[in-house]
Design an enzyme around this catalytic site. Structure first.
Site, PDB file in Angstrom:
ATOM      1  N   CYS A 384      -1.559  -3.652  -6.371  1.00 33.35           N
ATOM      2  CA  CYS A 384      -1.638  -4.819  -5.552  1.00 33.35           C
ATOM      3  C   CYS A 384      -3.483  -3.909  -5.665  1.00 33.35           C
ATOM      4  O   CYS A 384      -4.492  -4.245  -6.558  1.00 33.35           O
ATOM      5  CB  CYS A 384      -1.095  -5.255  -4.442  1.00 33.35           C
ATOM      6  N   HIS A 509       3.871  -7.036  -5.719  1.00 32.94           N
ATOM      7  CA  HIS A 509       4.938  -6.515  -5.581  1.00 32.94           C
ATOM      8  C   HIS A 509       5.774  -6.073  -6.023  1.00 32.94           C
ATOM      9  O   HIS A 509       6.538  -6.819  -5.400  1.00 32.94           O
ATOM     10  CB  HIS A 509       4.580  -6.486  -4.174  1.00 32.94           C
ATOM     11  N   GLU A 511       7.247  -3.234  -6.242  1.00 30.49           N
ATOM     12  CA  GLU A 511       8.427  -2.329  -5.017  1.00 30.49           C
ATOM     13  C   GLU A 511       9.308  -3.064  -4.044  1.00 30.49           C
ATOM     14  O   GLU A 511      10.173  -2.854  -3.746  1.00 30.49           O
ATOM     15  CB  GLU A 511       7.424  -1.786  -4.407  1.00 30.49           C
TER      16      GLU A 511
HETATM   17  N1  GLN Z   1      -6.546  -6.048   0.235  1.00 33.88           N
HETATM   18  C1  GLN Z   1      -6.362  -6.242  -1.507  1.00 33.88           C
HETATM   19  C2  GLN Z   1      -6.312  -8.426  -1.122  1.00 33.88           C
HETATM   20  O1  GLN Z   1      -5.777  -9.212  -0.406  1.00 33.88           O
HETATM   21  C3  GLN Z   1      -4.837  -6.248  -1.254  1.00 33.88           C
HETATM   22  C4  GLN Z   1      -3.755  -6.930  -1.042  1.00 33.88           C
HETATM   23  C5  GLN Z   1      -2.978  -5.553  -1.131  1.00 33.88           C
HETATM   24  O2  GLN Z   1      -2.696  -4.745  -1.309  1.00 33.88           O
HETATM   25  N2  GLN Z   1      -1.648  -5.732  -0.540  1.00 33.88           N
HETATM   26  O3  GLN Z   1      -6.238  -9.421  -1.820  1.00 33.88           O
END
Ligand code: GLN
Length: 539
Positions: A384, A509, A511
């Protein structure tokens, strides 16, 4: 009325006793006997969901397929059971009140005074029965967050009392988890705090059926007898829960203590078979007898509270076991990384993962870490925000653009990571990100394709910013390839670097989908690549 049976798990004496792990372990044992089980967590705080909570305070926010932002205990449930959860599996006081107040505004209470009892408790009961009414489950295990006696949890405890009364003792039971402190001076485990917390439950009208007692030492028979006598539970329903080396031992420990048998007997349910724990034991065998080890750096902002990255840490446990390899995680604060320190901080690591996160703090450190692993061909996994940073790093240092993410610098000349169009109009913070499972199409020949072994996958999201497709051609031409995209929106999901042993960034994600039974393929391959890097560098 549903035919499912209900098991409530309450806690007393202190918080953090591991109700979630005990609930997940019991669920595992029942599932291993062939029953269909799900777990629900009721959280007594006023946030509608934990999406707006600081990970420092509450640990990671776990996202389900249907896009619910939930408590991290749901992660344990999925990891243990290999079954997906949903919004119905996590309900907070905030959500309950919100539902009741919305109904009141619609006029659904028809001139009545809306009160905690019966309106709030009825809404809690409605949520407790929702999962059972699907007809999909034999058992619903409902964990009540917090401790008995907390003001916040009173309506939940009252709802449990009513459910127990409504359904009768063969259909609903309460397991109470407590702590037996060991007093060194007296050389004794003490039962008084447990007695008090059972009294607290009794005052609320609930007689626990089973006591699960956390303890650092084995519980001697005379202590078990004392607990049984003073807390009105059968001697065989005093269950010892000793501290374990790993949370994955707990189902085995609970089996030894016959927790599952006691639950089935109380709920008058027969099971011909013993639990089939073969697969689980094979996993434990591999976990405890690694033949190699690797050191992986986890670069993030919230490293002082490892619960903030719970699912990532557990995904490494699964992937390590799969590779028969002990994964040692080095938790690195991205704020400790600068051009000058990066080499010292990352030296000796076999792989580096740059973690998800929000806000600009520590972002430059993450970008610097990625430059170092890209140039030194150290395996890299970006999740992410970690993926987004890899795009910024590449644009800055390979394409020589004055680039950034608009999260870091809203006025950047080259917004290679930008806020999604549909996000720009949103002002509310809760539940408004891109959330839940989306399809991703993966290009053949990529590392991701080799890992997944298929071309279309679904992974879970939680973010506001995205790869800016205006820069796609330029970035791909220079060697950072978009190998996974959303087939409907064209949004970039996976980037990989050419001519690097393993450099993979994912917008989603992974994970959150790693379980004991199905370790996540990208984590498995990342650990494998880190092992190879270690061998190649002769460490
Ligand atoms: N802050 C980034 C976004 O909102 C990544 C979010 C995250 O890592 N879950 O796109």
């Amino acid at each position: 009325m549903s035919t499912a049976k209900y098991i409530f798990v309450t806690g007393g004496v202190t918080s953090s006793l591991g109700k979630g792990i005990i609930a997940a372990s019991l669920a595992k044992l029942l599932q291993a006997r062939g029953f269909k089980v799900t777990i629900q967590k009721l959280d007594p705080y006023l946030n509608i969901d934990p999406g707006t909570l600081n990970p420092y305070e509450h640990g990671e926010c776990y996202v389900t397929n249907d896009g619910a932002e939930t408590d991290l205990d749901l992660g344990h449930y999925e990891r243990f059971l290999n079954v997906s959860t949903s919004q119905a599996n996590n309900v907070t006081t905030g959500r309950i009140y919100n539902n009741v107040i919305t109904k009141e505004r619609k006029g659904e209470y028809l001139g009545k005074t809306v009160q905690v009892i019966p309106h709030i408790t009825d809404e809690i009961k409605r949520n407790i029965f929702l999962l059972g009414e699907t007809g999909e489950y034999d058992f619903i295990i409902t964990e009540i967050g917090g401790c008995v006696g907390d003001i916040e949890s009173l309506p939940f405890i009252e709802a449990v009392r009513q459910v127990k009364w409504d359904l009768g003792p063969n259909n609903a039971i309460v397991i109470h988890l407590t702590l037996l402190p060991y007093l060194n001076a007296a050389k004794e485990l003490k039962t008084k705090p447990t007695q008090h917390s059972v009294k607290e439950l009794l005052e609320a009208g609930i007689q626990p059926d089973i006591l699960v007692c956390r303890s650092e030492k084995p519980i001697p028979m005379e202590i078990r007898k004392k607990l049984a006598l003073f807390c009105n539970v059968h001697l065989n329903s005093v269950i010892e829960a000793m501290d374990a080396d790993t949370i994955y031992d707990v189902p085995i420990l609970m089996r030894k203590e016959k927790l599952d048998e006691r639950v089935l007997a109380k709920l008058k349910t027969h099971s011909k078979e013993d639990p089939d724990l073969e697969q689980w034991k094979t996993f434990l065998g591999k976990l405890k007898n690694p033949v190699s080890d690797v050191r992986i750096g986890l670069v993030g902002k919230y490293v002082s509270l490892p619960d903030a990255y719970k699912s990532i840490a557990e995904a490494f446990v699964h992937a390590g076991a799969q590779n028969e390899c002990n994964v040692q995680l080095k938790w690195i604060s991205s704020e400790d990384i600068s051009k000058d320190s990066v080499e010292t901080v990352l030296k000796g690591l076999d792989g580096v993962l740059v973690a998800p996160g929000f806000g600009e703090r520590g972002l430059e450190g993450k970008i610097e870490a990625i430059r170092y692993v890209r140039e030194n061909k150290i395996p890299f996994f970006g999740i992410c925000l970690g993926m987004q940073c890899s795009v910024v790093e590449f644009s800055r240092n390979v394409l020589h653009l004055d680039a950034s993410s608009t999260e870091l610098n809203p006025k950047t000349k080259h917004p290679v990571i930008d806020m999604m169009e549909e996000q720009k109009k949103i002002t509310m913070k809760g539940g408004t990100m891109r959330l839940g499972a989306f399809n991703c199409k993966i290009k053949k020949g990529s590392k991701a394709h080799a890992a997944y072994g298929e071309s279309t996958i679904q992974e879970r999201h939680r973010h506001r910013y995205e790869f800016n497709n205006k820069y796609l051609e330029q970035i791909e031409e220079a060697g950072l390839k978009a190998v996974g995209t959303n087939p409907d929106s064209g949004l970039v999901e996976i980037v990989e670097l050419k001519d690097h042993p393993w450099f993979v960034g994912v917008q989603y994600h992974p994970e959150l989908k790693s379980t004991v039974q199905n370790p996540h393929p990208l984590f498995v391959k990342f650990v494998e690549a880190s092992l190879e890097h270690k061998k190649a560098t002769n460490r």
